[in-house]
Structures are given as C-alpha cells and as structure tokens.
Scaffold this motif. Structure first.
Motif, PDB file in Angstrom:
ATOM      1  N   SER A  39       0.808  -1.228   0.000  1.00 56.52           N
ATOM      2  CA  SER A  39       0.000   0.000   0.000  1.00 56.52           C
ATOM      3  C   SER A  39       0.837   1.271   0.000  1.00 56.52           C
ATOM      4  O   SER A  39       0.436   2.282  -0.573  1.00 56.52           O
ATOM      5  N   ARG A  40       2.009   1.243   0.654  1.00 56.55           N
ATOM      6  CA  ARG A  40       2.867   2.429   0.643  1.00 56.55           C
ATOM      7  C   ARG A  40       4.304   2.031   0.951  1.00 56.55           C
ATOM      8  O   ARG A  40       4.555   1.082   1.682  1.00 56.55           O
ATOM      9  N   TYR A  41       5.227   2.796   0.375  1.00 57.07           N
ATOM     10  CA  TYR A  41       6.651   2.516   0.556  1.00 57.07           C
ATOM     11  C   TYR A  41       7.390   3.735   1.093  1.00 57.07           C
ATOM     12  O   TYR A  41       8.624   3.769   1.103  1.00 57.07           O
ATOM     13  N   THR A  42       6.657   4.730   1.548  1.00 62.34           N
ATOM     14  CA  THR A  42       7.262   5.993   1.979  1.00 62.34           C
ATOM     15  C   THR A  42       7.676   5.992   3.443  1.00 62.34           C
ATOM     16  O   THR A  42       8.205   6.988   3.931  1.00 62.34           O
ATOM     17  N   GLU A  43       7.428   4.900   4.155  1.00 61.61           N
ATOM     18  CA  GLU A  43       7.854   4.800   5.552  1.00 61.61           C
ATOM     19  C   GLU A  43       8.659   3.526   5.744  1.00 61.61           C
ATOM     20  O   GLU A  43       8.368   2.492   5.139  1.00 61.61           O
ATOM     21  N   ASP A  44       9.686   3.607   6.557  1.00 68.51           N
ATOM     22  CA  ASP A  44      10.529   2.446   6.817  1.00 68.51           C
ATOM     23  C   ASP A  44       9.766   1.445   7.682  1.00 68.51           C
ATOM     24  O   ASP A  44       9.183   1.811   8.705  1.00 68.51           O
ATOM     25  N   ARG A  45       9.795   0.192   7.294  1.00 68.48           N
ATOM     26  CA  ARG A  45       9.169  -0.845   8.108  1.00 68.48           C
ATOM     27  C   ARG A  45       9.613  -2.227   7.641  1.00 68.48           C
ATOM     28  O   ARG A  45      10.211  -2.385   6.571  1.00 68.48           O
ATOM     29  N   LEU A  71       9.908  -8.780   4.115  1.00 70.43           N
ATOM     30  CA  LEU A  71       9.811  -7.498   3.422  1.00 70.43           C
ATOM     31  C   LEU A  71      10.495  -6.421   4.259  1.00 70.43           C
ATOM     32  O   LEU A  71      10.175  -6.242   5.436  1.00 70.43           O
ATOM     33  N   ILE A  72      11.425  -5.713   3.635  1.00 68.32           N
ATOM     34  CA  ILE A  72      12.102  -4.591   4.284  1.00 68.32           C
ATOM     35  C   ILE A  72      11.909  -3.360   3.413  1.00 68.32           C
ATOM     36  O   ILE A  72      12.205  -3.394   2.210  1.00 68.32           O
ATOM     37  N   ILE A  73      11.387  -2.299   4.007  1.00 68.99           N
ATOM     38  CA  ILE A  73      11.231  -1.029   3.303  1.00 68.99           C
ATOM     39  C   ILE A  73      12.128  -0.005   3.986  1.00 68.99           C
ATOM     40  O   ILE A  73      11.984   0.263   5.184  1.00 68.99           O
ATOM     41  N   LYS A  74      13.069   0.530   3.237  1.00 69.50           N
ATOM     42  CA  LYS A  74      14.042   1.480   3.792  1.00 69.50           C
ATOM     43  C   LYS A  74      14.367   2.529   2.746  1.00 69.50           C
ATOM     44  O   LYS A  74      14.766   2.208   1.633  1.00 69.50           O
ATOM     45  N   ASP A  75      14.153   3.799   3.114  1.00 67.23           N
ATOM     46  CA  ASP A  75      14.455   4.920   2.213  1.00 67.23           C
ATOM     47  C   ASP A  75      13.775   4.756   0.851  1.00 67.23           C
ATOM     48  O   ASP A  75      14.389   4.962  -0.201  1.00 67.23           O
ATOM     49  N   LYS A  76      12.516   4.332   0.883  1.00 63.75           N
ATOM     50  CA  LYS A  76      11.684   4.145  -0.310  1.00 63.75           C
ATOM     51  C   LYS A  76      12.137   2.991  -1.202  1.00 63.75           C
ATOM     52  O   LYS A  76      11.595   2.801  -2.292  1.00 63.75           O
ATOM     53  N   ASN A  77      13.122   2.238  -0.747  1.00 60.10           N
ATOM     54  CA  ASN A  77      13.507   1.002  -1.428  1.00 60.10           C
ATOM     55  C   ASN A  77      12.798  -0.162  -0.756  1.00 60.10           C
ATOM     56  O   ASN A  77      12.671  -0.199   0.476  1.00 60.10           O
ATOM     57  N   MET A  78      12.348  -1.114  -1.551  1.00 58.17           N
ATOM     58  CA  MET A  78      11.702  -2.310  -1.008  1.00 58.17           C
ATOM     59  C   MET A  78      12.543  -3.536  -1.351  1.00 58.17           C
ATOM     60  O   MET A  78      12.959  -3.717  -2.499  1.00 58.17           O
ATOM     61  N   TYR A  79      12.775  -4.358  -0.329  1.00 61.87           N
ATOM     62  CA  TYR A  79      13.546  -5.591  -0.474  1.00 61.87           C
ATOM     63  C   TYR A  79      12.634  -6.747  -0.069  1.00 61.87           C
ATOM     64  O   TYR A  79      12.171  -6.805   1.070  1.00 61.87           O
ATOM     65  N   LEU A  80      12.391  -7.659  -0.982  1.00 61.98           N
ATOM     66  CA  LEU A  80      11.521  -8.793  -0.689  1.00 61.98           C
ATOM     67  C   LEU A  80      12.284 -10.102  -0.892  1.00 61.98           C
ATOM     68  O   LEU A  80      12.678 -10.436  -2.010  1.00 61.98           O
TER      69      LEU A  80
END
Length: 309
Positions: A39-45, A71-80
């Motif tokens: 849904s969103r990638y603008t927050e780190d989680r 799933l890792i979201i960091k600095d608008k990058n997504m790692y799955l």
C-alpha cells in the motif's frame, strides 16, 4: 434410547466446543506478500510472513503450501526475500498440463519447502525494479551466501524482538489487555485419553500493536504467532497481519523462539515467577508484623492467659 440420547449429547457438545473455539481463535486468512500490492513505501518498516498450511486444499489448491517472505522497506527502497519460492507461472503451467493428463493431485504443484535459505530476492526503488534474483525450480540451489546470511540474521532478530515484547506484555498482564483462553478439543467416541486444549493468547501494546499466539492442536507447542497494527499498511484486501505472521510453523529454529509462548501464557513466565518469589520474600518479613497489628487480644483475655502460665 439411552444410546441415542448419549450420541446426540456428544454431537451437541462437539458443536458447542467448535463454536467456543471459533469465538476465541483468530481469523487466519492472508495473502502472500507481493511488492506490486504494497500500500505504501514511503515509511521504513519490516514485515515477515511464514505459512506452512493451507486452510482448505480443495479451495486453495493454487496457494503455496510452504512459503516465507521477508519485506524490508528502507528509504523508499523495497527488499523482498522469499524462502520456499515456487514460480507461480511454472506452477500454473504444470497444473494445466497435469489437469489435461488427468494426473492432478491437490497442492502437489508447490514443490519447494522452506529451508531457511532464500531462493528469491526482488529489490525496487519507488516501485521500479532494480534487482531480481531467483532460483529456477529444477535446481537445488539458493541465493548467494551474502543474501542468505542477511536474510536469516534479519528474520531471526525480527522474530525474537517481537517474542520479547510479547513476553513483556505477559509479565505486565494487567496493563496490556492480556487475554488467554483454553478450549477443550473434541474427542472421538470411546476416547478415554486425556483431554487436550487449544490455547489462545492476545495482548496489545500502548501504540495499538496486537500480539496473538496460538496452540491449536493442544500439543503444548505454539505454532502460530502474529503481530499487526491497524494503520492501513497492507499488500491487498484481507492480506493478514501486517507486521509478523507465522502460521502452523514447522521450522525447528523458529519453534525455539515461539514454541513456549502459549504455555507461558497459561502457566506464567519465568520472569513472572521471579516477581512472585520476590513478593513472597517481602511478605515473609511483613506478614508477622501485620498479624500483630490486626490480631489484638483484649485485656482480660491476656490477663487470664498470663495467670495460667
């Protein structure tokens, strides 16, 4: 006549037990994590999802029976990362072939189990694909050691941190909306063995994160553990817990982290026992003085007692 009534009573009891169980157990529906639907990638989680169970094989025969996603979201990058990854396109192709050949067996298309080593990695920058690596079905390989070590380290640390929080919520039961229920499992007719109990425990942090642990088969081992925050983050409608979701775990290392949670919820944690022991140490000193204060002998009784000595 008596046997008929007895049979009906057993059926009614089983229905009641199923109803009670459904009241306390959690909705375990979910969708596998995909970056397209985040849904969103603008927050780190970070989110972790591990499933080794299919609710209804007839209905969910196109659902992977053994899959883990980090799933890792960091600095608008997504790692799955995915462990136990089977390419859905190949699975569907094989399914159609076997269906035409009348050789289809329910859920036998998903061949790669979870083994603690990722076989899929997708990286995006603002949803634009940057890197994609995965191991093809017929090769018994995994991703490069660099990626595998990172995945295992982050997965284990992430799970353990949430286990520690849940234990903290158990210790502080009165302030964490902690609830624990045990439901007797239905037994077969003439089964005179010990009754087993499903155990469910739920607690909430002050910021609204809901923790849930479940031992559904009564073997004393927690196999389902989830954490969710109702903040609108998801990867599709009814995608399940959005922080941590472990369903029907069969991995020994993860069992070592979550396996005792429902048992501790019912019996108490070692930390809770230490707190109680400290309380008793203090009570051992204070109760004699309390008895002297609240139990007083009147003057005449005390005089008679002294004269009798």
């Amino acid at each position: 006549m008596h046997k008929r009534k007895s049979g009906k009573s057993v059926i009614v009891l089983c229905l009641l037990l199923v109803l009670v169980s459904s009241l306390y157990s959690k909705d375990l529906s979910y969708k596998e994590i995909t970056l397209d639907n985040v849904s969103r990638y603008t927050e780190d989680r970070i989110a972790y999802q591990q499933v080794e169970y299919v609710i209804d094989p007839e209905v969910h025969q196109r659902q992977d029976t053994s899959s883990a996603s980090l799933l890792i979201i960091k600095d608008k990058n997504m790692y799955l990362f995915k462990d136990g990854f089977d390419d859905p396109r190949i699975v569907e192709e094989n399914r159609l072939i076997k269906e035409m050949e009348n050789r289809l067996v329910i859920n036998d298309m998903w061949t790669r189990p979870i083994d603690g080593k990722p076989d899929y990695l997708l990286i995006t920058d603002r949803r634009v694909e940057v890197l994609k690596k995965f191991i093809v079905e017929d090769k018994n390989e995994n991703l490069a050691e660099r990626y595998s070590n990172f995945y295992v380290k982050m997965r284990d640390s992430f799970i353990q941190k949430h286990v520690n929080i849940f234990r903290g919520l158990m210790i502080n039961r009165k302030d964490s909306d902690f609830k624990m229920n045990r439901v007797p499992l239905p037994k077969r007719l003439r089964d005179e063995g010990p009754t087993k109990y499903s155990t469910f425990a739920v607690a909430k942090t002050k910021d609204g994160q809901v923790y849930y642990a479940e031992d559904s088969d009564g073997d004393g081992i927690t196999e389902t553990f989830s954490v969710e925050l109702p903040d609108g983050f998801h990867w599709g409608s009814k995608s399940g817990p959005n922080i941590l979701f472990i369903l029907k775990n069969r991995q020994e290392n993860i069992k070592g982290m979550i396996g005792t949670l429902t048992k501790e919820a019912y019996e108490g944690t070692p930390e809770e026992e230490k707190i109680i022991n400290k309380q008793f140490d203090q009570l051992d000193k204070e109760i004699p003085a309390l008895m002297d204060d609240i139990i007083r002998m009147d003057f005449d009784t005390e005089r008679v007692l002294n004269e009798a000595k």
